[in-house]
Design a protein around this motif. Structure first.
Motif, PDB file in Angstrom:
ATOM      1  N   ILE A 223       5.009   3.895   2.474  1.00 29.30           N
ATOM      2  CA  ILE A 223       4.895   2.546   1.920  1.00 29.30           C
ATOM      3  C   ILE A 223       4.710   1.538   3.054  1.00 29.30           C
ATOM      4  CG2 ILE A 223       6.046   0.734   0.590  1.00 29.30           C
ATOM      5  CD1 ILE A 223       7.679   3.007  -0.760  1.00 29.30           C
ATOM      6  N   TRP A 224       3.643   0.760   2.959  1.00 28.68           N
ATOM      7  CA  TRP A 224       3.423  -0.351   3.871  1.00 28.68           C
ATOM      8  C   TRP A 224       3.591  -1.641   3.096  1.00 28.68           C
ATOM      9  CZ3 TRP A 224       0.710   4.135   4.154  1.00 28.68           C
ATOM     10  CH2 TRP A 224       0.598   4.744   5.404  1.00 28.68           C
ATOM     11  N   VAL A 225       4.334  -2.576   3.661  1.00 26.72           N
ATOM     12  CA  VAL A 225       4.492  -3.903   3.081  1.00 26.72           C
ATOM     13  C   VAL A 225       3.780  -4.877   4.003  1.00 26.72           C
ATOM     14  CG1 VAL A 225       6.127  -5.701   2.398  1.00 26.72           C
ATOM     15  CG2 VAL A 225       6.719  -3.285   2.057  1.00 26.72           C
ATOM     16  N   GLY A 226       2.966  -5.716   3.409  1.00 20.75           N
ATOM     17  CA  GLY A 226       2.213  -6.673   4.214  1.00 20.75           C
ATOM     18  C   GLY A 226       2.310  -8.074   3.662  1.00 20.75           C
ATOM     19  N   SER A 227       1.893  -9.025   4.469  1.00 20.86           N
ATOM     20  CA  SER A 227       1.742 -10.394   3.983  1.00 20.86           C
ATOM     21  C   SER A 227       0.281 -10.540   3.543  1.00 20.86           C
ATOM     22  CB  SER A 227       2.104 -11.409   5.070  1.00 20.86           C
ATOM     23  OG  SER A 227       1.345 -11.190   6.227  1.00 20.86           O
ATOM     24  N   LYS A 228       0.074 -11.339   2.529  1.00 16.53           N
ATOM     25  CA  LYS A 228      -1.282 -11.492   1.999  1.00 16.53           C
ATOM     26  C   LYS A 228      -2.202 -12.128   3.038  1.00 16.53           C
ATOM     27  CE  LYS A 228      -3.810 -13.151  -1.988  1.00 16.53           C
ATOM     28  NZ  LYS A 228      -3.749 -13.983  -3.185  1.00 16.53           N
ATOM     29  N   ASP A 229      -1.656 -13.016   3.839  1.00 17.08           N
ATOM     30  CA  ASP A 229      -2.441 -13.715   4.838  1.00 17.08           C
ATOM     31  C   ASP A 229      -2.064 -13.257   6.243  1.00 17.08           C
ATOM     32  OD1 ASP A 229      -3.797 -15.445   2.949  1.00 17.08           O
ATOM     33  OD2 ASP A 229      -1.853 -16.435   2.700  1.00 17.08           O
ATOM     34  N   GLU A 230      -3.066 -13.092   7.093  1.00 19.16           N
ATOM     35  CA  GLU A 230      -2.846 -12.631   8.458  1.00 19.16           C
ATOM     36  C   GLU A 230      -1.988 -13.628   9.238  1.00 19.16           C
ATOM     37  OE1 GLU A 230      -5.377 -10.864  12.227  1.00 19.16           O
ATOM     38  OE2 GLU A 230      -6.435 -11.976  10.675  1.00 19.16           O
ATOM     39  N   GLY A 231      -1.068 -13.078  10.040  1.00 17.95           N
ATOM     40  CA  GLY A 231      -0.236 -13.895  10.913  1.00 17.95           C
ATOM     41  C   GLY A 231       1.010 -14.465  10.266  1.00 17.95           C
ATOM     42  N   VAL A 232       1.183 -14.256   8.980  1.00 21.73           N
ATOM     43  CA  VAL A 232       2.352 -14.799   8.288  1.00 21.73           C
ATOM     44  C   VAL A 232       3.527 -13.836   8.441  1.00 21.73           C
ATOM     45  CG1 VAL A 232       3.295 -15.455   6.035  1.00 21.73           C
ATOM     46  CG2 VAL A 232       0.945 -16.056   6.643  1.00 21.73           C
ATOM     47  N   ARG A 233       4.647 -14.370   8.862  1.00 20.00           N
ATOM     48  CA  ARG A 233       5.868 -13.570   9.011  1.00 20.00           C
ATOM     49  C   ARG A 233       6.786 -13.843   7.830  1.00 20.00           C
ATOM     50  NH1 ARG A 233       6.828 -11.541  14.104  1.00 20.00           N
ATOM     51  NH2 ARG A 233       5.262 -12.147  15.630  1.00 20.00           N
ATOM     52  N   GLY A 234       7.503 -12.796   7.406  1.00 16.75           N
ATOM     53  CA  GLY A 234       8.443 -12.989   6.313  1.00 16.75           C
ATOM     54  C   GLY A 234       9.325 -11.778   6.102  1.00 16.75           C
ATOM     55  N   ASN A 235      10.483 -12.032   5.543  1.00 17.12           N
ATOM     56  CA  ASN A 235      11.421 -10.967   5.172  1.00 17.12           C
ATOM     57  C   ASN A 235      11.212 -10.614   3.708  1.00 17.12           C
ATOM     58  OD1 ASN A 235      12.626 -11.030   7.726  1.00 17.12           O
ATOM     59  ND2 ASN A 235      13.942 -12.720   7.111  1.00 17.12           N
TER      60      ASN A 235
ATOM     61  N   GLY B 241      -2.982  12.412  -0.924  1.00 10.13           N
ATOM     62  CA  GLY B 241      -3.729  11.234  -0.513  1.00 10.13           C
ATOM     63  C   GLY B 241      -3.926  10.182  -1.582  1.00 10.13           C
ATOM     64  N   VAL B 242      -3.172  10.245  -2.681  1.00  4.53           N
ATOM     65  CA  VAL B 242      -3.296   9.258  -3.755  1.00  4.53           C
ATOM     66  C   VAL B 242      -2.801   7.901  -3.243  1.00  4.53           C
ATOM     67  CG1 VAL B 242      -2.503   8.585  -6.056  1.00  4.53           C
ATOM     68  CG2 VAL B 242      -3.092  10.961  -5.584  1.00  4.53           C
ATOM     69  N   ILE B 243      -3.628   6.874  -3.407  1.00  5.78           N
ATOM     70  CA  ILE B 243      -3.324   5.525  -2.931  1.00  5.78           C
ATOM     71  C   ILE B 243      -3.069   4.608  -4.117  1.00  5.78           C
ATOM     72  CG2 ILE B 243      -4.233   3.521  -1.670  1.00  5.78           C
ATOM     73  CD1 ILE B 243      -3.839   5.910   0.162  1.00  5.78           C
ATOM     74  N   ARG B 244      -2.034   3.773  -3.978  1.00  5.13           N
ATOM     75  CA  ARG B 244      -1.745   2.704  -4.938  1.00  5.13           C
ATOM     76  C   ARG B 244      -1.594   1.416  -4.138  1.00  5.13           C
ATOM     77  NH1 ARG B 244       1.302   7.209  -7.168  1.00  5.13           N
ATOM     78  NH2 ARG B 244       0.978   7.384  -9.406  1.00  5.13           N
ATOM     79  N   CYS B 245      -2.166   0.317  -4.635  1.00  5.42           N
ATOM     80  CA  CYS B 245      -2.077  -0.969  -3.957  1.00  5.42           C
ATOM     81  C   CYS B 245      -1.657  -2.042  -4.949  1.00  5.42           C
ATOM     82  CB  CYS B 245      -3.437  -1.365  -3.367  1.00  5.42           C
ATOM     83  SG  CYS B 245      -4.054  -0.203  -2.156  1.00  5.42           S
ATOM     84  N   GLY B 246      -1.046  -3.098  -4.440  1.00 12.66           N
ATOM     85  CA  GLY B 246      -0.661  -4.189  -5.307  1.00 12.66           C
ATOM     86  C   GLY B 246      -0.270  -5.431  -4.530  1.00 12.66           C
ATOM     87  N   ILE B 247      -0.289  -6.552  -5.223  1.00 18.03           N
ATOM     88  CA  ILE B 247       0.189  -7.813  -4.672  1.00 18.03           C
ATOM     89  C   ILE B 247       1.536  -8.093  -5.327  1.00 18.03           C
ATOM     90  CG2 ILE B 247      -0.238 -10.292  -4.449  1.00 18.03           C
ATOM     91  CD1 ILE B 247      -3.241  -9.621  -4.573  1.00 18.03           C
TER      92      ILE B 247
ATOM     93  N   VAL C 162       0.883  -1.166   0.000  1.00 17.03           N
ATOM     94  CA  VAL C 162       0.000   0.000   0.000  1.00 17.03           C
ATOM     95  C   VAL C 162       0.916   1.209   0.000  1.00 17.03           C
ATOM     96  CG1 VAL C 162      -1.673   1.364   1.288  1.00 17.03           C
ATOM     97  CG2 VAL C 162      -1.921  -1.116   1.192  1.00 17.03           C
ATOM     98  N   VAL C 163       0.696   2.112  -0.959  1.00 16.33           N
ATOM     99  CA  VAL C 163       1.511   3.319  -1.084  1.00 16.33           C
ATOM    100  C   VAL C 163       0.568   4.515  -1.024  1.00 16.33           C
ATOM    101  CG1 VAL C 163       3.112   4.604  -2.537  1.00 16.33           C
ATOM    102  CG2 VAL C 163       3.206   2.100  -2.501  1.00 16.33           C
ATOM    103  N   LYS C 164       0.850   5.408  -0.078  1.00 10.74           N
ATOM    104  CA  LYS C 164       0.038   6.612   0.096  1.00 10.74           C
ATOM    105  C   LYS C 164       0.912   7.803  -0.253  1.00 10.74           C
ATOM    106  CE  LYS C 164      -3.194   8.399   3.486  1.00 10.74           C
ATOM    107  NZ  LYS C 164      -3.625   8.261   4.885  1.00 10.74           N
ATOM    108  N   GLY C 165       0.522   8.538  -1.299  1.00  9.06           N
ATOM    109  CA  GLY C 165       1.347   9.623  -1.804  1.00  9.06           C
ATOM    110  C   GLY C 165       0.765  11.000  -1.594  1.00  9.06           C
TER     111      GLY C 165
END
Length: 154
Positions: free
Chosen positions: A135-147, A114-120, A108-111
């Motif tokens: 910029i927020w980086v997330g895991s697609k599934d809740e509770g999943v940890r990863g680098n 307030g322009v928002i861009r999202c992607g997988i 999720v990118v907030k510019g």
């Protein structure tokens, strides 16, 4: 009636305004894993960042849809952005790509304005205006940890 109380009031309002601006600037630049600052023609090696996601904070609560009306999905570490990207000038095209091994990651990118861009896994888009991008980086599934490694390319 003396002008002195009015002068003190004006000075107090001015100081409050300056304090607010300074505080907003510090908050806006805070990120879990740091900042990236680029201008057109940047070296690709200067626009790489790393981090990890714990997958517990819903990115949908930051932005439910982007400027193209796509849903913003995934789970980040916190409400604080992972990275802050500053574009010194407008870019006609940028690609933000995540490399995360087997972890399915989202962005999720907030510019500016307030322009928002999202992607997988990546965002490949046009018309990036100069300014600051959270910029927020997330895991697609809740509770999943990863680098992950975040790559930014023109």
């Amino acid at each position: 009636m003396s002008k002195q109380p009015i002068q003190h009031f004006k000075h107090a309002r001015f100081l409050a305004w300056v304090t607010l601006l300074c505080a907003s600037s510090v908050v806006a630049q805070t990120a879990n894993y740091g900042a990236i600052n680029v201008a057109p023609g940047f070296e690709p090696s200067s626009a790489i960042a790393t981090g990890s996601t714990a997958g517990s904070y819903s990115l949908f609560s930051i932005a439910n849809r982007d400027r193209d009306n796509n849903f913003c999905i995934g789970y980040s570490t916190s409400a604080t952005p992972d990275h802050v990207l500053t574009l010194q000038k407008d870019f006609p095209h940028l690609k933000l790509e995540l490399r995360s091994g087997r972890t399915s990651t989202t962005l999720v990118v907030k510019g500016p304005n307030g322009v928002i861009r999202c992607g997988i896994g990546s965002i490949d888009d046009k018309n990036w205006k100069a300014g600051e991008y959270q910029i927020w980086v997330g895991s697609k599934d809740e509770g999943v940890r990863g680098n992950y490694t975040l790559l930014i390319r023109e």
